[in-house]
Design a protein around this motif. Sequence first.
Motif, mmCIF file in Angstrom:
data_model
loop_
_atom_site.group_PDB
_atom_site.id
_atom_site.type_symbol
_atom_site.label_atom_id
_atom_site.label_comp_id
_atom_site.label_asym_id
_atom_site.label_seq_id
_atom_site.Cartn_x
_atom_site.Cartn_y
_atom_site.Cartn_z
ATOM 1 N N LEU A 49 2.795 5.793 -15.078
ATOM 2 C CA LEU A 49 1.435 5.373 -15.417
ATOM 3 C C LEU A 49 1.375 4.621 -16.740
ATOM 4 C CD1 LEU A 49 -0.516 8.567 -14.310
ATOM 5 C CD2 LEU A 49 -0.468 6.355 -13.149
ATOM 6 N N SER A 50 2.311 4.901 -17.635
ATOM 7 C CA SER A 50 2.353 4.215 -18.933
ATOM 8 C C SER A 50 2.813 2.768 -18.796
ATOM 9 C CB SER A 50 3.300 4.952 -19.885
ATOM 10 O OG SER A 50 4.640 4.781 -19.461
ATOM 11 N N GLY A 51 3.367 2.423 -17.624
ATOM 12 C CA GLY A 51 3.907 1.079 -17.418
ATOM 13 C C GLY A 51 5.396 0.996 -17.689
ATOM 14 N N ASN A 52 5.970 2.087 -18.163
ATOM 15 C CA ASN A 52 7.407 2.088 -18.398
ATOM 16 C C ASN A 52 8.138 2.368 -17.097
ATOM 17 O OD1 ASN A 52 9.766 1.841 -19.841
ATOM 18 N ND2 ASN A 52 9.829 3.974 -20.436
ATOM 19 N N GLY A 53 9.379 2.002 -17.068
ATOM 20 C CA GLY A 53 10.249 2.238 -15.933
ATOM 21 C C GLY A 53 11.588 1.598 -16.239
ATOM 22 N N TYR A 54 12.516 1.709 -15.311
ATOM 23 C CA TYR A 54 13.871 1.216 -15.533
ATOM 24 C C TYR A 54 14.370 0.481 -14.298
ATOM 25 C CZ TYR A 54 13.474 4.596 -19.272
ATOM 26 O OH TYR A 54 13.034 5.291 -20.373
ATOM 27 N N VAL A 55 14.991 -0.689 -14.539
ATOM 28 C CA VAL A 55 15.593 -1.472 -13.463
ATOM 29 C C VAL A 55 17.102 -1.339 -13.575
ATOM 30 C CG1 VAL A 55 15.967 -3.820 -12.583
ATOM 31 C CG2 VAL A 55 13.671 -3.072 -13.204
ATOM 32 N N ASN A 56 17.749 -1.263 -12.427
ATOM 33 C CA ASN A 56 19.190 -1.055 -12.350
ATOM 34 C C ASN A 56 19.953 -2.267 -12.882
ATOM 35 O OD1 ASN A 56 21.821 -0.491 -11.534
ATOM 36 N ND2 ASN A 56 21.136 0.541 -9.682
ATOM 37 N N GLY A 57 20.693 -2.055 -13.953
ATOM 38 C CA GLY A 57 21.521 -3.112 -14.522
ATOM 39 C C GLY A 57 23.004 -2.829 -14.372
ATOM 40 N N LYS A 58 23.334 -1.759 -13.651
ATOM 41 C CA LYS A 58 24.731 -1.314 -13.529
ATOM 42 C C LYS A 58 25.660 -2.350 -12.912
ATOM 43 C CE LYS A 58 23.286 3.409 -12.683
ATOM 44 N NZ LYS A 58 23.191 4.462 -11.691
ATOM 45 N N TYR A 59 25.116 -3.174 -12.006
ATOM 46 C CA TYR A 59 25.965 -4.090 -11.253
ATOM 47 C C TYR A 59 25.840 -5.531 -11.722
ATOM 48 C CZ TYR A 59 25.626 0.138 -8.509
ATOM 49 O OH TYR A 59 25.622 1.466 -8.124
ATOM 50 N N MET A 60 25.064 -5.740 -12.793
ATOM 51 C CA MET A 60 24.884 -7.093 -13.322
ATOM 52 C C MET A 60 26.108 -7.525 -14.106
ATOM 53 S SD MET A 60 20.984 -7.174 -14.686
ATOM 54 C CE MET A 60 19.614 -6.744 -13.626
ATOM 55 N N ASP A 61 26.426 -8.784 -13.989
ATOM 56 C CA ASP A 61 27.520 -9.382 -14.745
ATOM 57 C C ASP A 61 27.184 -9.334 -16.237
ATOM 58 O OD1 ASP A 61 28.641 -12.113 -16.005
ATOM 59 O OD2 ASP A 61 29.975 -11.460 -14.386
ATOM 60 N N SER A 62 28.164 -9.034 -17.057
ATOM 61 C CA SER A 62 27.934 -8.909 -18.497
ATOM 62 C C SER A 62 27.431 -10.216 -19.110
ATOM 63 C CB SER A 62 29.199 -8.436 -19.210
ATOM 64 O OG SER A 62 30.246 -9.355 -18.991
ATOM 65 N N GLU A 63 27.847 -11.356 -18.562
ATOM 66 C CA GLU A 63 27.367 -12.645 -19.063
ATOM 67 C C GLU A 63 25.867 -12.820 -18.806
ATOM 68 O OE1 GLU A 63 28.853 -15.117 -20.920
ATOM 69 O OE2 GLU A 63 30.368 -13.557 -21.172
ATOM 70 N N ILE A 64 25.409 -12.365 -17.651
ATOM 71 C CA ILE A 64 23.977 -12.441 -17.314
ATOM 72 C C ILE A 64 23.190 -11.559 -18.277
ATOM 73 C CG2 ILE A 64 22.228 -11.931 -15.542
ATOM 74 C CD1 ILE A 64 24.059 -14.135 -14.639
ATOM 75 N N ILE A 65 23.673 -10.342 -18.481
ATOM 76 C CA ILE A 65 23.007 -9.402 -19.382
ATOM 77 C C ILE A 65 22.883 -10.013 -20.776
ATOM 78 C CG2 ILE A 65 23.279 -7.174 -20.557
ATOM 79 C CD1 ILE A 65 24.551 -6.186 -17.854
ATOM 80 N N LYS A 66 23.960 -10.603 -21.247
ATOM 81 C CA LYS A 66 23.977 -11.219 -22.579
ATOM 82 C C LYS A 66 23.033 -12.423 -22.620
ATOM 83 C CE LYS A 66 27.193 -13.216 -25.917
ATOM 84 N NZ LYS A 66 28.581 -13.616 -26.139
ATOM 85 N N LYS A 67 23.115 -13.287 -21.620
ATOM 86 C CA LYS A 67 22.299 -14.498 -21.573
ATOM 87 C C LYS A 67 20.807 -14.178 -21.551
ATOM 88 C CE LYS A 67 21.458 -18.554 -18.675
ATOM 89 N NZ LYS A 67 21.797 -19.229 -17.433
ATOM 90 N N LYS A 68 20.426 -13.158 -20.790
ATOM 91 C CA LYS A 68 19.011 -12.793 -20.656
ATOM 92 C C LYS A 68 18.541 -11.867 -21.767
ATOM 93 C CE LYS A 68 18.531 -15.117 -16.892
ATOM 94 N NZ LYS A 68 17.792 -16.379 -16.934
ATOM 95 N N GLY A 69 19.480 -11.321 -22.540
ATOM 96 C CA GLY A 69 19.121 -10.435 -23.641
ATOM 97 C C GLY A 69 18.680 -9.054 -23.198
ATOM 98 N N TYR A 70 19.167 -8.615 -22.028
ATOM 99 C CA TYR A 70 18.782 -7.291 -21.539
ATOM 100 C C TYR A 70 19.461 -6.211 -22.352
ATOM 101 C CZ TYR A 70 17.086 -9.708 -17.330
ATOM 102 O OH TYR A 70 16.428 -10.536 -16.455
ATOM 103 N N ASN A 71 18.709 -5.166 -22.646
ATOM 104 C CA ASN A 71 19.241 -4.002 -23.341
ATOM 105 C C ASN A 71 19.518 -2.939 -22.277
ATOM 106 O OD1 ASN A 71 19.978 -2.075 -25.168
ATOM 107 N ND2 ASN A 71 17.913 -1.698 -25.918
ATOM 108 N N VAL A 72 20.780 -2.768 -21.932
ATOM 109 C CA VAL A 72 21.168 -1.819 -20.892
ATOM 110 C C VAL A 72 21.591 -0.517 -21.561
ATOM 111 C CG1 VAL A 72 22.712 -1.423 -18.927
ATOM 112 C CG2 VAL A 72 21.927 -3.736 -19.436
ATOM 113 N N ASP A 73 20.945 0.579 -21.169
ATOM 114 C CA ASP A 73 21.270 1.869 -21.779
ATOM 115 C C ASP A 73 22.634 2.368 -21.275
ATOM 116 O OD1 ASP A 73 20.957 3.354 -19.359
ATOM 117 O OD2 ASP A 73 18.921 3.968 -19.858
ATOM 118 N N PRO A 74 23.169 3.434 -21.879
ATOM 119 C CA PRO A 74 24.503 3.917 -21.492
ATOM 120 C C PRO A 74 24.627 4.298 -20.010
ATOM 121 C CG PRO A 74 23.830 4.901 -23.569
ATOM 122 C CD PRO A 74 22.638 4.161 -23.030
ATOM 123 N N ARG A 75 23.501 4.578 -19.350
ATOM 124 C CA ARG A 75 23.553 4.932 -17.929
ATOM 125 C C ARG A 75 23.435 3.703 -17.021
ATOM 126 N NH1 ARG A 75 18.885 8.976 -17.337
ATOM 127 N NH2 ARG A 75 17.979 7.441 -18.707
ATOM 128 N N GLY A 76 23.219 2.533 -17.630
ATOM 129 C CA GLY A 76 23.165 1.302 -16.853
ATOM 130 C C GLY A 76 21.779 0.839 -16.458
#
Length: 121
Positions: A49-76
């Motif tokens: 309800l707060s609007g928070n949530g989490y999208v799965n980043g476990k399978y994303m390429d590290s270059e994509i994560i870096k390029k988009k500036g995603y902050n992936v937590d230790p669980r992915g």
Amino acid sequence: MNMLSFEHKKAIFRSYKQLQEKPISYDRVNYVYPESRQRGKVLTRELSLSGNGYVNGKYMDSEIIKKKGYNVDPRGWIRIAHFSEEQLREVIEIAMMSMSGKSAEMIQTGANLNHDSNKMK
């Protein structure tokens, strides 16, 4: 920047016919991607309800994560509390592509994305 409401975020997730909505405890919602070729099928977890949530980043390429500036937590997982509609749609589509085994090249070129990813910073 205004944060998207819970209902607005649910409407965005519901616009993807490939995703299945699964209510969980405390009025939170998960979205499952049955077409995932990965072990995990949950694309989004704990949208609340707060609007928070989490999208799965476990399978994303590290270059994509870096390029988009995603902050992936230790669980992915990528926290989406402050994402704009454009950012949310983009992360959903990248997550679906990564979960379905699409190549990093397809993701980086924006193949199958509904919007112009060049606008993102």
